[in-house]
Design a protein around this motif. Sequence first.
Motif, PDB file in Angstrom:
ATOM      1  N   THR A  99     -16.204  -9.726 -15.336  1.00 46.74           N
ATOM      2  CA  THR A  99     -15.282 -10.310 -14.343  1.00 46.74           C
ATOM      3  C   THR A  99     -13.830 -10.089 -14.737  1.00 46.74           C
ATOM      4  OG1 THR A  99     -15.458 -12.466 -15.425  1.00 46.74           O
ATOM      5  CG2 THR A  99     -16.925 -12.072 -13.568  1.00 46.74           C
ATOM      6  N   VAL A 100     -13.531 -10.196 -16.034  1.00 49.05           N
ATOM      7  CA  VAL A 100     -12.153  -9.956 -16.507  1.00 49.05           C
ATOM      8  C   VAL A 100     -11.795  -8.491 -16.317  1.00 49.05           C
ATOM      9  CG1 VAL A 100     -10.654  -9.988 -18.530  1.00 49.05           C
ATOM     10  CG2 VAL A 100     -12.224 -11.877 -18.135  1.00 49.05           C
ATOM     11  N   LEU A 101     -12.723  -7.580 -16.621  1.00 49.48           N
ATOM     12  CA  LEU A 101     -12.462  -6.151 -16.446  1.00 49.48           C
ATOM     13  C   LEU A 101     -12.213  -5.815 -14.983  1.00 49.48           C
ATOM     14  CD1 LEU A 101     -15.034  -4.540 -18.905  1.00 49.48           C
ATOM     15  CD2 LEU A 101     -12.566  -4.669 -19.172  1.00 49.48           C
ATOM     16  N   GLU A 102     -12.964  -6.443 -14.073  1.00 45.41           N
ATOM     17  CA  GLU A 102     -12.749  -6.197 -12.646  1.00 45.41           C
ATOM     18  C   GLU A 102     -11.402  -6.750 -12.186  1.00 45.41           C
ATOM     19  OE1 GLU A 102     -16.059  -7.732 -10.441  1.00 45.41           O
ATOM     20  OE2 GLU A 102     -17.484  -6.536 -11.609  1.00 45.41           O
ATOM     21  N   GLU A 103     -11.040  -7.929 -12.701  1.00 49.62           N
ATOM     22  CA  GLU A 103      -9.777  -8.558 -12.302  1.00 49.62           C
ATOM     23  C   GLU A 103      -8.573  -7.714 -12.718  1.00 49.62           C
ATOM     24  OE1 GLU A 103      -7.321 -12.723 -13.115  1.00 49.62           O
ATOM     25  OE2 GLU A 103      -9.426 -12.564 -13.690  1.00 49.62           O
ATOM     26  N   PHE A 104      -8.657  -7.105 -13.907  1.00 49.94           N
ATOM     27  CA  PHE A 104      -7.544  -6.317 -14.427  1.00 49.94           C
ATOM     28  C   PHE A 104      -7.882  -4.829 -14.448  1.00 49.94           C
ATOM     29  CE2 PHE A 104      -7.123 -10.549 -16.322  1.00 49.94           C
ATOM     30  CZ  PHE A 104      -5.838 -10.869 -15.916  1.00 49.94           C
ATOM     31  N   PRO A 109      -7.348   2.198 -16.380  1.00 46.75           N
ATOM     32  CA  PRO A 109      -7.691   3.318 -15.494  1.00 46.75           C
ATOM     33  C   PRO A 109      -8.681   4.268 -16.175  1.00 46.75           C
ATOM     34  CG  PRO A 109      -5.570   3.699 -16.511  1.00 46.75           C
ATOM     35  CD  PRO A 109      -6.007   2.321 -16.931  1.00 46.75           C
ATOM     36  N   GLU A 110      -9.392   5.030 -15.346  1.00 50.82           N
ATOM     37  CA  GLU A 110     -10.346   6.005 -15.872  1.00 50.82           C
ATOM     38  C   GLU A 110      -9.622   7.111 -16.637  1.00 50.82           C
ATOM     39  OE1 GLU A 110     -13.713   6.017 -15.850  1.00 50.82           O
ATOM     40  OE2 GLU A 110     -13.573   4.007 -15.010  1.00 50.82           O
TER      41      GLU A 110
END
Length: 183
Positions: A99-104, A109-110
């Motif tokens: 959830t933290v990775l999705e939020e930020f 970036p890839e």
Amino acid sequence: MDVGQVILGRPWLFDNDVHIFGRSNMLLFEHDGKKVKILPVQPKGNDKKPDPNKSSQGVNLIGAKEIDRELANGAPIFALAAREAPKDISNVVPPEVATVLEEFSDIFPEDLPNQLPPMRDIQHAIDLVPGSTLPNLPHYRMNPNEHAELKRQVDELLKKGFVKESMNPCAVPALLTPKKDGT
């Protein structure tokens, strides 16, 4: 320890002026005014027959009774548990972290952008002592494959603008290490 001693690294060797005798595997140094000589100690029971429970590949396997006996004798026991890491770790991320990775996601970036970050208020610089000589040594020797890979990486960094050509007369050492897959 029955099999060997622990050497505490280069600073410890330097501070204690340790003399290492490679052929005899002996260490000699002074501690509190006394000369200390560390000799290799042979493991106990070298004259025994090979144990059928022990693997020939360097893994020692012992049973529960042997563990109980060793613990009763006061022997220290260390255990190492290992498991094979999955090849795809994307589905291993815990839900709290996901959830933290999705939020930020904009922070992670890839691919990196093809430019340096904007100038900041504080710029760091290496201050050289005026009149001092720089350690201008030859670079590490490379085989043609290593040289081609280094050139490819430097060209890519130049193209992206992460590095720029330097007029410094000193060489910058670069050391390439092959990965397990040979790349």
